[in-house]
Structure formats: C-alpha cells, structure tokens
Design a protein around this motif. Structure first.
Motif, PDB file in Angstrom:
ATOM      1  N   SER A 338       0.826  -1.200   0.000  1.00 17.10           N
ATOM      2  CA  SER A 338       0.000   0.000   0.000  1.00 17.10           C
ATOM      3  C   SER A 338       0.860   1.249   0.000  1.00 17.10           C
ATOM      4  O   SER A 338       2.075   1.198   0.181  1.00 17.10           O
ATOM      5  CB  SER A 338      -0.918   0.001   1.232  1.00 17.10           C
ATOM      6  OG  SER A 338      -0.157   0.006   2.425  1.00 17.10           O
ATOM      7  N   ALA A 339       0.195   2.393  -0.215  1.00 17.11           N
ATOM      8  CA  ALA A 339       0.877   3.686  -0.212  1.00 17.11           C
ATOM      9  C   ALA A 339      -0.109   4.750   0.239  1.00 17.11           C
ATOM     10  O   ALA A 339      -1.329   4.522   0.262  1.00 17.11           O
ATOM     11  CB  ALA A 339       1.405   4.014  -1.607  1.00 17.11           C
ATOM     12  N   LEU A 340       0.408   5.915   0.593  1.00 21.47           N
ATOM     13  CA  LEU A 340      -0.432   7.039   0.997  1.00 21.47           C
ATOM     14  C   LEU A 340      -0.700   7.945  -0.198  1.00 21.47           C
ATOM     15  O   LEU A 340       0.232   8.353  -0.896  1.00 21.47           O
ATOM     16  CB  LEU A 340       0.249   7.837   2.110  1.00 21.47           C
ATOM     17  CG  LEU A 340       0.313   7.164   3.481  1.00 21.47           C
ATOM     18  CD1 LEU A 340       1.225   7.945   4.412  1.00 21.47           C
ATOM     19  CD2 LEU A 340      -1.090   7.041   4.074  1.00 21.47           C
ATOM     20  N   VAL A 341      -1.961   8.257  -0.430  1.00 31.05           N
ATOM     21  CA  VAL A 341      -2.368   9.144  -1.516  1.00 31.05           C
ATOM     22  C   VAL A 341      -3.232  10.252  -0.935  1.00 31.05           C
ATOM     23  O   VAL A 341      -4.205   9.970  -0.231  1.00 31.05           O
ATOM     24  CB  VAL A 341      -3.150   8.372  -2.604  1.00 31.05           C
ATOM     25  CG1 VAL A 341      -3.708   9.331  -3.651  1.00 31.05           C
ATOM     26  CG2 VAL A 341      -2.265   7.327  -3.270  1.00 31.05           C
ATOM     27  N   PRO A 342      -2.894  11.515  -1.174  1.00 31.36           N
ATOM     28  CA  PRO A 342      -3.672  12.625  -0.631  1.00 31.36           C
ATOM     29  C   PRO A 342      -5.157  12.518  -0.982  1.00 31.36           C
ATOM     30  O   PRO A 342      -5.517  12.246  -2.133  1.00 31.36           O
ATOM     31  CB  PRO A 342      -3.051  13.857  -1.293  1.00 31.36           C
ATOM     32  CG  PRO A 342      -1.652  13.450  -1.574  1.00 31.36           C
ATOM     33  CD  PRO A 342      -1.728  12.001  -1.950  1.00 31.36           C
ATOM     34  N   GLY A 343      -5.994  12.702   0.029  1.00 32.85           N
ATOM     35  CA  GLY A 343      -7.431  12.644  -0.167  1.00 32.85           C
ATOM     36  C   GLY A 343      -8.023  11.267  -0.090  1.00 32.85           C
ATOM     37  O   GLY A 343      -9.245  11.115   0.008  1.00 32.85           O
ATOM     38  N   LYS A 344      -7.166  10.229  -0.126  1.00 37.38           N
ATOM     39  CA  LYS A 344      -7.662   8.856  -0.079  1.00 37.38           C
ATOM     40  C   LYS A 344      -7.074   8.063   1.083  1.00 37.38           C
ATOM     41  O   LYS A 344      -7.538   6.974   1.389  1.00 37.38           O
ATOM     42  CB  LYS A 344      -7.355   8.127  -1.393  1.00 37.38           C
ATOM     43  CG  LYS A 344      -8.117   8.678  -2.581  1.00 37.38           C
ATOM     44  CD  LYS A 344      -7.910   7.821  -3.820  1.00 37.38           C
ATOM     45  CE  LYS A 344      -8.745   8.333  -4.972  1.00 37.38           C
ATOM     46  NZ  LYS A 344      -8.570   7.503  -6.196  1.00 37.38           N
ATOM     47  N   GLY A 345      -6.044   8.603   1.695  1.00 33.84           N
ATOM     48  CA  GLY A 345      -5.397   7.869   2.778  1.00 33.84           C
ATOM     49  C   GLY A 345      -4.562   6.734   2.246  1.00 33.84           C
ATOM     50  O   GLY A 345      -3.987   6.806   1.160  1.00 33.84           O
ATOM     51  N   ARG A 346      -4.490   5.648   3.016  1.00 30.29           N
ATOM     52  CA  ARG A 346      -3.694   4.498   2.598  1.00 30.29           C
ATOM     53  C   ARG A 346      -4.490   3.660   1.621  1.00 30.29           C
ATOM     54  O   ARG A 346      -5.628   3.296   1.877  1.00 30.29           O
ATOM     55  CB  ARG A 346      -3.278   3.667   3.819  1.00 30.29           C
ATOM     56  CG  ARG A 346      -2.324   2.538   3.448  1.00 30.29           C
ATOM     57  CD  ARG A 346      -1.475   2.124   4.614  1.00 30.29           C
ATOM     58  NE  ARG A 346      -0.487   3.128   4.966  1.00 30.29           N
ATOM     59  CZ  ARG A 346       0.673   3.277   4.344  1.00 30.29           C
ATOM     60  NH1 ARG A 346       0.994   2.497   3.326  1.00 30.29           N
ATOM     61  NH2 ARG A 346       1.525   4.195   4.725  1.00 30.29           N
ATOM     62  N   VAL A 347      -3.874   3.382   0.471  1.00 29.09           N
ATOM     63  CA  VAL A 347      -4.549   2.661  -0.610  1.00 29.09           C
ATOM     64  C   VAL A 347      -3.739   1.432  -0.997  1.00 29.09           C
ATOM     65  O   VAL A 347      -2.517   1.399  -0.852  1.00 29.09           O
ATOM     66  CB  VAL A 347      -4.753   3.567  -1.848  1.00 29.09           C
ATOM     67  CG1 VAL A 347      -5.621   4.766  -1.509  1.00 29.09           C
ATOM     68  CG2 VAL A 347      -3.416   4.023  -2.410  1.00 29.09           C
ATOM     69  N   SER A 348      -4.427   0.417  -1.490  1.00 29.26           N
ATOM     70  CA  SER A 348      -3.738  -0.787  -1.957  1.00 29.26           C
ATOM     71  C   SER A 348      -3.303  -0.593  -3.399  1.00 29.26           C
ATOM     72  O   SER A 348      -3.930   0.132  -4.165  1.00 29.26           O
ATOM     73  CB  SER A 348      -4.655  -2.006  -1.835  1.00 29.26           C
ATOM     74  OG  SER A 348      -5.832  -1.819  -2.589  1.00 29.26           O
TER      75      SER A 348
END
Length: 404
Positions: A338-348
């Motif tokens: 996973s990674a952190l994406v602004p506006g979505k939080g942690r995403v797979s």
C-alpha cells in the motif's frame, strides 16, 4: 476519471484492430512460466493462456476506446499505435529536409533539441485532411535520409490505487537514501519533492498514480524526489516528445536515477534521448507493463541499457498481468502492498508501475553509499534475491513491502 483516460490506463504497445499474437510462442512462454505466476490448478497452463488472451483483447478494447474518446487530439499512426493527432517528428533536421517537408505540405511547428541531451528534431503539422498514418509514410518517402516518426502516446503501467491497503512494520533494515526522478503525472502530498516540472498542458497536475509512486519511494528511504508530469490534463499527454524533454530536464537537474512507470511502442526520438541520458551517466529504471505475456515488448523498458523491472505479489509470484520487455533485469513488489495518496489515505496497489520505483530506490541508495556506478550495480546484483524464474537477476526490495 474514465477507464480510457491515461491516468487509469495500463496499456502497453497497442495491438491495433486485431490480435497479431504468435500464439504458439505465447503458449510456450506461458507453459514455461506457469509455475511462477499462478497457484496450482487442474490445468494451470490453460488457465493462464485464457488470462493472456483476455488481457490481449482488453488492451485492444482500451486502445480503441481511448482513440475514439480523444479523437480530437489523438489518432492512429502507421503501426496502429495511438499518437498525437496531426503531428510528425523529423530527427536531425537540416535546412534541406525542412524545406523538402514544406514543399510536401508539412507546416513547421517547431525546430529544437531536447535540452540537456542534444537530440535535435523538427515538429510538423500534417497536410490538411491527410491521416497521420499516411503522413508519416509520405514524409519518410520525401526525406529518406532522415528518421521520421509519429509522437506516440505512453500509458501508465499500474492500476489506479484502491482504498483499503494496510501497513506493517519492516522486518529488517535496508540501506536507504539517494535521489530518484519520477516521470509520470504530478506529485502531491510528498515532503521529499525537491522540484517538479510540467511537460504537458495543465501540468503539473496532481495524479494518484504518481503520488502513490512518490509515497513508495519515501517509504523505501529515498531522500529526494524530482517529479516530471508528462500528462497534465492533456489527453495526448504521455507522448514520446514529452518524456524525452522530461529526461533532459532530469539530466539538467543532476538526477542520477529515474523511474518510468509508462509503457508504449518503440519511438526513435525517445530511443535517442534514452541513449543520450544513459551516456551521461543516468540510470533509467522502467516497468514492463501490465498487458500480459502476449503483449509486444514494452518501451522504454526494452531500450538497451534501461533496467527493466517486473512485479511480484506477496507470495513471490510474478504478476499474471505482467508484460514483457526485450530483456528483464529485476523484479520487485508490485502487489499486496500500500501507499499514501492525498485525499484517499492508505490505498492498496497492484501493477508493475509500483515495482519499478522500488527497484530505482535500491539503485539510488547504493549509488549514494558507494559513489560509483560499477560498484553500485555489483552491490545491487548481490542484494537481489535469487530463486524463481522470470525475475531477471533477482528480486529487489522485497522487504520494502512490509515497510510501506
């Protein structure tokens, strides 16, 4: 975002309107690799072959949808690849070739060179009413001593991030540090971006795909990130000229390692830009794409000297959708992370897009620690975990998965 827009696309080289796939060769590749990419089933090779065919058909559909949706800015070239509408590129132009092109009905739009790389080109508008495919062939006939090409589109090689990822603690430390450039979309939410520049209309424009890649690099320990947005809000973004210009800018900024998670067909202008950047000491790391074993070789991963990277899942299996390149150097995690994406939080995440920057982070760390390309390359090979086939010289940054 629509599925056919560049931000969500995972296209390699296009297959055009049909499926020119060497099926016996494909079946052979699938049967050789089946043990590494799927869990045991009653007919593993048959199951994978069905997936390969499905991926090939899906690529054809997406390419056709993309061109249909963006027909005002994109059209097919002579090899039935999506390219910038109404424009052709002439390499190494001189006064005579430019005048010949003008007499043939081509209007000069720009005569320049890729800054920092010394690759000269002229950009022409095609004659009114002439399809791009015919225009490329006509200009080649008019100036047979020069290279002529359409400005083909390159597409991201990873799925749009999805919410729901997880974060675990790293199990062991890795050498960290270094500088990596990202050629993709705009980056948001990263405090490690040293500089960012746009090479398309509306750029830099924040992209989930590029932001996720920057998050992966930060998690893997990269200290400084440079971003080049070759998409912006332009449907014809991701073209070969934009990528070449981005490489030139990276060279001017002194970026030692560049990660490119984009795939497209071979393009002579981009090939020269890559060769020039490599000749100046830049390491270029590129993803093999997500169009499966039947896909044609992906570029820029297939250019000579580029480090081509495939992706593996959490069980160490090569992703079923992983494409191919003319050569393969390494594998790295491309799923179950996973990674952190602004506006979505942690995403797979899933896709070879996310494997390439992890491999790039390891090269950057080794270069920083050793200060010498030859030593860094040897150290990287020693670090790579050997084992399964179809992973090149081994798996890099597998431990990174748990620390992202």
């Amino acid at each position: 975002m629509t599925a056919s827009a560049p931000v969500a696309a995972q296209l390699g080289g296009g297959l055009g309107g049909g499926l020119p796939v060497d099926l016996p060769e494909t079946v052979g590749r699938v049967r050789e690799a089946v043990g590494d990419i799927v869990a045991p089933v009653a007919d593993p090779a048959g199951a994978v072959l069905r997936d390969v065919r499905a991926l090939a058909r899906e690529r054809v559909r997406r390419l056709a949808d993309f061109v249909a949706e963006h027909g005002d800015t994109v059209e097919w070239d002579e090899k039935r690849q999506p390219a910038v509408r109404g424009e052709v590129l002439l390499l190494d132009p001189d006064a005579a070739s430019i005048e010949t092109a003008r007499r043939a009905g081509f209007a000069l739009l720009e005569k320049s060179e890729i800054e920092g790389l010394g690759v000269a080109y002229a950009r022409f508008a095609t004659p009114s009413g002439m399809p791009l495919a015919k225009a490329v062939e006509a200009l080649r006939k008019a100036v047979p001593d020069r290279e002529v090409t359409a400005d083909q589109i390159h597409f991201r090689s990873g799925r749009t991030p999805n919410a729901g990822g997880r974060q675990d603690a790293p199990s062991a430390p890795l050498p960290r540090g270094g500088t990596v450039g990202i050629i993709d979309g705009g980056i948001a939410g990263s405090g490690r971006v040293a500089a960012q520049r746009g090479f398309a209309a509306g750029a830099p424009r924040a992209s989930d795909h590029a932001s996720a890649i920057a998050s992966l690099l930060a998690g893997a320990g990269t200290t400084r990130i440079y971003g080049a947005d070759v998409y912006g809000d332009d449907p014809a973004g991701g073209n070969a000229l934009a990528i070449a210009r981005a490489l030139g800018w990276m060279q001017g900024q002194g970026v030692p390692v560049v990660s490119v998670s984009l795939v497209g067909p071979a393009n002579p202008l981009l090939a020269r830009a890559v060769a020039s950047a490599r000749g100046k000491g830049m390491v270029i790391v590129a993803a093999v794409g997500n169009d499966g074993a039947a896909a044609p070789p992906a570029y820029p991963a297939s250019y000579s000297g580029v480090l081509a990277v495939t992706g593996i899942d959490g069980a160490g299996r090569v992703l079923i959708e992983a494409g191919r390149a003319a050569h393969l150097d390494y594998a790295a995690p491309g799923a179950d992370m996973s990674a952190l994406v602004p506006g979505k939080g942690r995403v797979s995440l899933r896709g070879t897009s996310y494997a390439a920057p992890l491999a790039a982070s390891r090269m950057a760390a080794r270069l920083t620690a050793l200060g010498n390309m030859e030593k860094a390359s040897r150290a990287l090979d020693a670090e790579a975990l050997k084992g399964r086939s179809r992973t090149g010289r081994g798996v890099l940054c597998n431990i990174c998965r748990s620390g992202l």
